[in-house]
Design a protein around this motif. Structure first.
Motif, short mmCIF file in Angstrom:
data_model
loop_
_atom_site.label_atom_id
_atom_site.label_comp_id
_atom_site.label_asym_id
_atom_site.label_seq_id
_atom_site.Cartn_x
_atom_site.Cartn_y
_atom_site.Cartn_z
N LYS A 35 0.87 -1.17 0.00
CA LYS A 35 0.00 0.00 0.00
C LYS A 35 0.91 1.23 0.00
O LYS A 35 1.67 1.44 0.94
CB LYS A 35 -0.93 0.01 1.21
CG LYS A 35 -1.92 -1.14 1.24
CD LYS A 35 -2.80 -1.10 2.48
CE LYS A 35 -3.80 -2.25 2.48
NZ LYS A 35 -3.13 -3.57 2.63
N VAL A 36 0.81 2.01 -1.07
CA VAL A 36 1.73 3.13 -1.27
C VAL A 36 0.94 4.44 -1.29
O VAL A 36 -0.10 4.53 -1.95
CB VAL A 36 2.49 2.98 -2.61
CG1 VAL A 36 3.54 4.08 -2.74
CG2 VAL A 36 3.12 1.60 -2.73
N ILE A 37 1.45 5.43 -0.59
CA ILE A 37 0.92 6.77 -0.69
C ILE A 37 1.95 7.61 -1.43
O ILE A 37 3.15 7.50 -1.17
CB ILE A 37 0.59 7.38 0.71
CG1 ILE A 37 -0.34 8.58 0.59
CG2 ILE A 37 1.81 7.72 1.50
CD1 ILE A 37 -1.78 8.22 0.71
N VAL A 38 1.49 8.40 -2.40
CA VAL A 38 2.40 9.23 -3.19
C VAL A 38 2.03 10.70 -2.99
O VAL A 38 0.93 11.12 -3.34
CB VAL A 38 2.34 8.88 -4.69
CG1 VAL A 38 3.42 9.68 -5.44
CG2 VAL A 38 2.53 7.40 -4.92
N ASP A 39 2.96 11.45 -2.41
CA ASP A 39 2.83 12.88 -2.12
C ASP A 39 1.74 13.11 -1.07
O ASP A 39 0.63 12.59 -1.17
CB ASP A 39 2.58 13.70 -3.38
CG ASP A 39 3.80 13.74 -4.29
OD1 ASP A 39 4.92 13.46 -3.82
OD2 ASP A 39 3.65 14.07 -5.48
N THR A 40 2.08 13.91 -0.06
CA THR A 40 1.24 13.96 1.15
C THR A 40 0.68 15.35 1.44
O THR A 40 0.40 15.69 2.58
CB THR A 40 2.03 13.45 2.37
OG1 THR A 40 3.18 14.28 2.59
CG2 THR A 40 2.48 12.01 2.17
N LEU A 41 0.52 16.18 0.39
CA LEU A 41 -0.16 17.47 0.52
C LEU A 41 0.64 18.42 1.42
O LEU A 41 1.83 18.21 1.63
CB LEU A 41 -1.59 17.27 1.03
CG LEU A 41 -2.45 16.26 0.24
CD1 LEU A 41 -3.80 16.06 0.90
CD2 LEU A 41 -2.61 16.71 -1.19
N THR A 42 -0.01 19.47 1.92
CA THR A 42 0.67 20.44 2.77
C THR A 42 0.46 20.06 4.24
O THR A 42 -0.43 19.27 4.57
CB THR A 42 0.12 21.86 2.56
OG1 THR A 42 -1.14 21.99 3.27
CG2 THR A 42 -0.09 22.19 1.09
N PRO A 43 1.24 20.63 5.16
CA PRO A 43 1.06 20.32 6.58
C PRO A 43 -0.32 20.69 7.12
O PRO A 43 -0.73 20.20 8.18
CB PRO A 43 2.16 21.15 7.27
CG PRO A 43 3.19 21.36 6.22
CD PRO A 43 2.42 21.48 4.94
N TRP A 44 -1.05 21.54 6.41
CA TRP A 44 -2.38 21.96 6.86
C TRP A 44 -3.48 20.99 6.42
O TRP A 44 -4.65 21.22 6.69
CB TRP A 44 -2.69 23.36 6.33
CG TRP A 44 -1.81 24.40 6.95
CD1 TRP A 44 -2.05 25.11 8.09
CD2 TRP A 44 -0.53 24.82 6.48
NE1 TRP A 44 -1.00 25.96 8.36
CE2 TRP A 44 -0.05 25.80 7.38
CE3 TRP A 44 0.26 24.47 5.38
CZ2 TRP A 44 1.18 26.44 7.22
CZ3 TRP A 44 1.49 25.10 5.22
CH2 TRP A 44 1.94 26.06 6.13
N ASP A 45 -3.08 19.91 5.75
CA ASP A 45 -4.06 18.97 5.19
C ASP A 45 -4.12 17.64 5.93
O ASP A 45 -4.61 16.65 5.40
CB ASP A 45 -3.74 18.70 3.71
CG ASP A 45 -3.87 19.94 2.87
OD1 ASP A 45 -4.92 20.61 2.96
OD2 ASP A 45 -2.93 20.25 2.11
#
Length: 205
Positions: A35-45
């Motif tokens: 299970k892979v997550i690619v790019d994790t948005l900004t710290p406010w998300d």
């Protein structure tokens, strides 16, 4: 085989006051034991990302690998949610806790996460940019980060150039390579799109 879902399609736009607003695309790739997550948005998300995972009955600790296409803040903002992952691949660096090394992406070497799932060097937007290549039942999906800003930049180079490029000619070369390889592209700041046949042909010529 793998299933690819865009948890959040990124965007980039000027607001009414003339300031740039942007957030990266966030993608989930699920396969057997991976299970892979690619790019994790900004710290406010953080809350948004947790809610999106919950829609797939997942928690951060279920993620086995994290891939960040490059180190800009709208692509790495919630990496610390995924400390249970076996590896964090951020640009050309491969991390686990305080141990890391530079994979020889700069020599053109890809990095295999599992069969038919690998990280490909695609420098240009930044010199250590990478993309995730996924084989699915519908064809090859490339999660490309800011190699492609959005679908519109297929016909308007100004979009990806104005978004920032550390090496325009190299980015152009990598774009052509990915267009030849991919059936679908998930860009850094827009929804997934199919690669039109004309671009695959042009890239291959």
């Amino acid at each position: 085989m793998y299933k690819v879902d865009v948890l959040f399609p990124g965007y980039a736009r000027l607001n009414s006051e003339g300031f740039m607003e942007a957030n990266g695309s966030c993608t989930l790739v699920v396969g057997e034991n991976v299970k892979v997550i690619v790019d994790t948005l900004t710290p406010w998300d953080k809350d948004l990302l947790l809610e999106k995972l919950k829609e797939y009955q997942l928690k951060p600790e279920d993620i086995t690998h994290l891939v960040c296409t490059h180190g800009h803040p709208d692509h790495v903002g919630n990496n610390n949610l995924f400390t249970a992952a076996k590896q964090h691949i951020v640009g050309f660096s491969v991390h686990h806790k305080d141990q890391f090394y530079l994979h020889p992406f700069d020599c053109g070497d890809s990095y295999e996460l599992a069969e038919n799932l690998y990280v490909l060097p695609t420098p240009g937007h930044t010199m250590d940019s990478v993309s995730l290549v996924v084989k699915t039942l519908d064809g090859m999906v490339v999660v490309a980060g800011d190699l492609f800003e959005n679908e519109q930049d297929l016909t308007d180079d100004k979009i990806w150039i104005d978004a920032g490029t550390e090496n325009e000619s190299l980015q152009r070369e990598q774009r052509e390579k990915v267009l030849k390889l991919a059936d679908f592209i998930i860009p850094g700041h827009g929804p997934m799109f199919p690669v039109p046949t004309k671009f695959k042909t042009e890239a291959g010529s």
